[in-house]
Design an enzyme around this catalytic site. Structure first.
Site: not given
Length: 262
Positions: A60, A121, A260
């Site tokens: 992306r 990830k 966050r």
């Protein structure tokens, strides 16, 4: 080259997508780019294209996605598709891959696969759509390329970098030590093809509850550009809902979302 047993895979997939070819390349720049170019040339028969090594893979926002033989599975599925609504295709694809990989895999909107509870990830999805070189009679039909990269093996010593892997690096061999890239392809290819074909008919709506069960952002503090708040699931069209400190719910249709710190 690795042993991919493309013939067996083709025999499994072709009845679902007549005319489909299964191709394995030792090296290419990007499987997505190659299939997009074929589509522009009118070579739009369904194709599953695998590369053992990608030298110019893309994620992306134009980020590079590279792979070495056996370290990751990188492949693209190209086919003609005409869904009533394109919204949420990447979510449907991510869900199909996550479910094929097991309960430890979660989904980070809009197109990443993470290890649950670890914020690392495991893989990503890149979907690109282009007009057909020769239009057909089906309204809205276009050439779509679904690209996926899944980490199979640990990184070689010294390759891990906070700049390259901002959310950490995860791979499937952490909990399936003997897994190979070809074995992984045989596991995920059929569920992926089935999910794309089903999406054409039914869209995202039937998948929302299953996606919610793997949503790693739900209930967590997130930021997207200047917006900060708490992620509160998806809407019916796949937009991410974020509630800010004043209680206003914002719908994110695209963009980068970060978790966050607590």
């Amino acid at each position: 080259m690795l042993h991919w047993d493309a013939e067996t895979l083709w025999q499994d997939l072709e009845p679902r997508a007549p005319g489909l070819s299964v191709e394995v390349l030792a090296e290419t720049g990007s499987t997505n780019t190659l299939l997009l170019e074929r589509g522009r040339q009118g070579l739009d028969g369904p194709c599953l294209l695998v590369a053992e090594c990608q030298t110019a893979g893309r994620g992306r926002l134009g980020r590079p996605w590279w792979s070495q033989p056996g370290q990751a599975l990188t492949f693209s599925l190209g086919l003609k598709l005409a869904p009533a609504n394109w919204s949420g295709l990447s979510l449907a694809v991510g869900l199909a891959l996550a479910e094929a990989l097991g309960e430890r895999i979660g989904l980070k909107w809009p197109n990443d696969l993470w290890l649950r509870s670890e914020d690392r990830k495991l893989g990503g999805i890149l979907i690109e759509v282009a007009p057909l070189a020769v239009p057909t009679q089906r309204p809205g039909e276009r050439w779509v390329v679904v690209g996926a990269g899944l980490n199979v093996a640990p990184l070689p010593e010294g390759q891990a970098s906070a700049d390259t892997f901002r959310t950490g690096y995860a791979c499937l061999q952490e909990f399936e030590p003997g897994l190979t890239a070809p074995q992984l392809l045989h596991r995920v290819a059929r569920p992926l093809l089935d999910a794309v074909l089903a999406f054409e008919s039914t869209g995202l709506a039937p998948l929302l509850s299953r996606y919610a069960a793997r949503d790693v952002l739900a209930g967590r503090a997130v930021s997207a550009g200047a917006l900060t708040g708490v992620a509160c699931g998806l809407s019916a069209d796949g937009t991410l809902q974020v509630r800010d400190a004043q209680g206003t719910v914002h719908a994110l249709h695209s963009g980068e979302v970060s978790v966050r710190p607590c």
